[in-house]
Design an enzyme around this catalytic site. Structure first.
Site, PDB file in Angstrom:
ATOM      1  N   HIS A  20     -25.589  45.939  21.179  1.00 49.94           N
ATOM      2  CA  HIS A  20     -24.384  46.535  20.585  1.00 49.94           C
ATOM      3  C   HIS A  20     -24.305  46.205  19.095  1.00 49.94           C
ATOM      4  O   HIS A  20     -24.083  47.081  18.261  1.00 49.94           O
ATOM      5  CB  HIS A  20     -23.148  46.017  21.321  1.00 49.94           C
ATOM      6  N   TYR A  38     -26.678  42.513  30.471  1.00 50.48           N
ATOM      7  CA  TYR A  38     -26.078  43.603  31.252  1.00 50.48           C
ATOM      8  C   TYR A  38     -26.999  44.810  31.472  1.00 50.48           C
ATOM      9  O   TYR A  38     -26.588  45.797  32.062  1.00 50.48           O
ATOM     10  CB  TYR A  38     -24.763  44.069  30.596  1.00 50.48           C
ATOM     11  N   ARG A  50     -28.777  53.669  23.383  1.00 52.42           N
ATOM     12  CA  ARG A  50     -28.761  52.639  22.339  1.00 52.42           C
ATOM     13  C   ARG A  50     -29.882  51.648  22.647  1.00 52.42           C
ATOM     14  O   ARG A  50     -29.770  50.822  23.536  1.00 52.42           O
ATOM     15  CB  ARG A  50     -27.394  51.941  22.360  1.00 52.42           C
TER      16      ARG A  50
END
Length: 366
Positions: A267, A276, A263
Site C-alpha cells: 500500500h 494479507y 497493486r
C-alpha cells in the site's frame, strides 16, 4: 400516476471486462462497439508508461533513503494511470488520489514539486488552476464531489471541457462516492468516474468491500452508464475511456468506468503486504504486466522497434537521474507558509499566531 422511468439501452457494463490484448501480448478479437486507438497514440502510451514506471521505482527508492516521508506506488497500474491522462485534453480537469503521482508526471507536472505533499514540505507543489489538476486527495473519495462541482460549473458556463475523477476500489465504499454519483447524474455533469480496482483497500480485499458482481454496477442505480475494462490492457483502457469522455463532452452526462488491475507493491512503504496476500497471487498478476503486454503487441504490429525501446528506457533513466539529483538537495522552507492557505481572509487569531512564530524565528525578545 407518473410514468415509470425506463433505463436507456447500453447502461449496463459488459459481462466480462473489455479487452483488446491478451495477457501474453497477442491480440484478441475486437470487442463490439469499441475501436482500437491509433498506432501513434499507443506508441506515446508506451513511452509514458516506461517513463512512469521508472519514476515510480525512483520515488519508492527515495523513501528508503529518507528523502520522502511516504510513497504509494502505482507499480502495475501503468495502463490505468497513463490511459487516464491520454484520454483527456490539456484543458480538461483531473482529480487525482494520493496514488496517482505517475499519472501527474505523465501529464507533465514537475516531479519535485509534485512530491511536496509526500515529502512533507508543502500541501500541493503545483498550481491546480494552471495545470487543470486538483491537489492529490488523501482521504478516500472526498475529491469525487469536488470533481462533480467543477464539472457542473463547466457545464453551466457552456464549456465543452470534461472532468475525470480517479478513485480506488476502497473509495467506492465511501459515502462521498455515492453522493457524487447522485449529484452528477441529476445535474448531468460532464464527469468520468474512473475506478482503478487494484483489489485491496490497504489490506481489505475486494470481496470484503462489496457483494456487487462488479464495481461498474455501482453507477446503474444512479442512472449513470457504466463499463468495465481490463485495466492492464492500455489499448482497451484508452478505447473505453475515450468513449466515456466523448459521452461526457457531448453533454450526455456522467460515465463510470471500472478498470480491473492490481497493486504490485505494498500500500505504501509503511505497509507489509505479505501479511494479507501471498506471493503466488502477486506472480499471477505479474504475468499480466501492462508494459510488457503493450510492448509485444506493438512489436507484432511493427510499431515498436528495439531502437525505440532502448531510446525510451534511456530517456526514462535520464528523467529519473534528474529527479533523484534534485530530490537529494535539501529543500528551502519558509515556516511562515504554514499560514498562507488556511483561510482566504486570515483571521486575527491566525495572524497573531503567524506573528508569534515570525518573532520566534527572528530571535526577537530572546
Amino acid at each position: 400516476m407518473a410514468a415509470q422511468r425506463r433505463a436507456p439501452a447500453g447502461m449496463l457494463p459488459a459481462v466480462e471486462p473489455i479487452r483488446f490484448v491478451a495477457e501474453d501480448g497477442t491480440a484478441c478479437a475486437a470487442p463490439r462497439g469499441f475501436t482500437a486507438p491509433s498506432a501513434e497514440l499507443l506508441r506515446e502510451a508506451y513511452r509514458r508508461m516506461v517513463l512512469g514506471r521508472r519514476f515510480d521505482a525512483q520515488a519508492t527508492a527515495l523513501t528508503k533513503q529518507g528523502r520522502l516521508a511516504v510513497y504509494p506506488s502505482a507499480l502495475g497500474q501503468e495502463a490505468c494511470q497513463i490511459g487516464a491522462v491520454l484520454s483527456l485534453r490539456e484543458d480538461d480537469w483531473l482529480f487525482p488520489t494520493y496514488r496517482d503521482s505517475m499519472a501527474l508526471v505523465a501529464r507533465g507536472l514537475e516531479p519535485v514539486a509534485l512530491m511536496e505533499l509526500l515529502r512533507g514540505t508543502g500541501h500541493c507543489g503545483y498550481d491546480p488552476e494552471a495545470t487543470c489538476t486538483a491537489p492529490q486527495c488523501t482521504p478516500l473519495a472526498t475529491q469525487a464531489p469536488h470533481a462533480v462541482g467543477m464539472a457542473d460549473a463547466l457545464r453551466r458556463r457552456g464549456e465543452d471541457r470534461v472532468v475525470m475523477a480517479l478513485i480506488g476500489d476502497g473509495g467506492t465504499s465511501e459515502g462521498d462516492f455515492h453522493e457524487a454519483l447522485n449529484f452528477a447524474a441529476v445535474f448531468r455533469a460532464p464527469v468520468v468516474f474512473f475506478v482503478q480496482n487494484n483489489r485491496f483497500a490497504i489490506s481489505v480485499p475486494l470481496e470484503k468491500q462489496t457483494a456487487a458482481p462488479s464495481l461498474a454496477y455501482k453507477g446503474i442505480g444512479y442512472g449513470i452508464p457504466s463499463e468495465q475494462v481490463d485495466g492492464n490492457d492500455v489499448v482497451a483502457v484508452l478505447s473505453v475511456l475515450g468513449k466515456a469522455v466523448t459521452h461526457a463532452r457531448d453533454g450526455r452526462g456522467p460515465f463510470l468506468v471500472e478498470a480491473h488491475t492490481y497493486r504490485m507493491d505494498a500500500h505504501t512503504n509503511a505497509d507489509d503486504a505479505t501479511r494479507y496476500r501471498d506471493a503466488a497471487e502477486v506472480e499471477r498478476w505479474r504475468a499480466a504486466d501492462p508494459v510488457s503486454r503493450l510492448e509485444r503487441y506493438l512489436r507484432d504490429r511493427e510499431v515498436l522497434t528495439d531502437a525505440d525501446i532502448h531510446a525510451d528506457k534511456a530517456a526514462a533513466e535520464e528523467f529519473a537521474a534528474s529527479f533523484r539529483g534534485r530530490m537529494n538537495a535539501e529543500p528551502e522552507l519558509d515556516p511562515l507558509q504554514l499560514f498562507t492557505h488556511v483561510y482566504a481572509e486570515p483571521t486575527a487569531h491566525l495572524m497573531a499566531q503567524r506573528e508569534a512564530l515570525r518573532t520566534e524565528l527572528a530571535g526577537e525578545g530572546v
